[in-house]
Scaffold this motif. Structure first.
Motif: not given
Length: 257
Positions: A54-56, A117-124
């Motif tokens: 997720l590219d926040l 998606h409800t979950s991510y490996d990485a949020v950046l």
């Protein structure tokens, strides 16, 4: 990876806009590429080379661009509220099925419902969350703790200030601004000039006007220390958190779920 970044429907050179955004940001952040390198090093170290990311507060997709060039099997969801920067991002990544963009306000309590998606490996995220005051940022960290999978990672690269060192802070700021002045004298484009150019572009003019209706000139957020970020992330539900990189003015804080 999409080879052509020029929108065939508008004739807009999306690559040129992406590059110009990078150059404008580098005027403020000379260590920007080093921050990205360490961020992706730690993505690989913690969740591997095929992460769902997720590219926040993604802006034009600067993180996603570097992520996919380094890890071609990664996927990315970019989320932002800025209509102008999202227009550039969508044009630049048009046709790349690994990338999805979502318009959402990170201060809204239900913004995660818009994600695919409800979950991510990485949020950046990078150079974005200083737009938030401490209270909404704390709330955001709590929501992110529920979005990052167990064993996953969150990273925030941003301006982070230690108020206990005012003389060091003043010396660093004076040195950094002297370098910025030299670059400006030979043609570097700053924040205001970049947005003025966007406002003159036939494709970006209306999204840019809408962007200023949403944000005004610049949001008035807080710049807490790396220790504050690490402590707040642990309190939000991350198991470990600390700075993994720092320059004289910026830091990269990593939190492991």
């Amino acid at each position: 990876m999409v080879e052509t970044r020029t929108g065939t429907d508008t004739g807009t050179d999306w690559r040129a806009w992406q590059d110009s955004w990078d150059r404008q940001q580098e005027w403020y952040l000379p260590d920007r590429e080093e921050r990205f390198r360490v961020m992706l090093d730690m993505v690989e170290a913690t969740v591997g080379t095929e992460p769902r990311v997720l590219d926040l507060a993604c802006g034009t997709g600067s993180i996603t661009d570097r992520l996919l060039k380094r890890f071609p099997k990664a996927t990315s969801t970019g989320v932002d509220l800025d209509p102008a920067l999202l227009t550039i991002a969508r044009g630049y990544f048009a046709g790349d099925e690994r990338v999805t963009f979502v318009t959402a306000d990170l201060k809204a309590p239900d913004w995660t419902a818009a994600l695919p998606h409800t979950s991510y490996d990485a949020v950046l995220t990078a150079t974005a969350l200083h737009w938030l005051h401490s209270e909404p940022l704390t709330a955001l960290y709590g929501r992110l703790a529920g979005l990052v999978r167990d064993g996953g990672v969150f990273m925030n690269a941003d301006r982070m200030k230690d108020e206990s060192t005012p003389r060091i802070n003043a010396a660093e700021r004076a040195h950094r601004h002297a370098g910025m002045d030299r670059a400006r004298a030979v043609g570097a484009v700053d924040w205001a000039d970049w947005w003025a150019l966007a406002a003159q572009d036939p494709v970006l003019a209306e999204p840019t006007a809408e962007r200023f209706r949403i944000y005004g000139e610049h949001a008035d957020g807080d710049i807490p220390s790396p220790d504050w970020h690490a402590r707040t992330l642990r309190e939000a539900g991350f198991e470990e958190a600390r700075a993994v990189w720092a320059s004289p003015s910026d830091a990269l804080v990593l939190a492991l779920k």
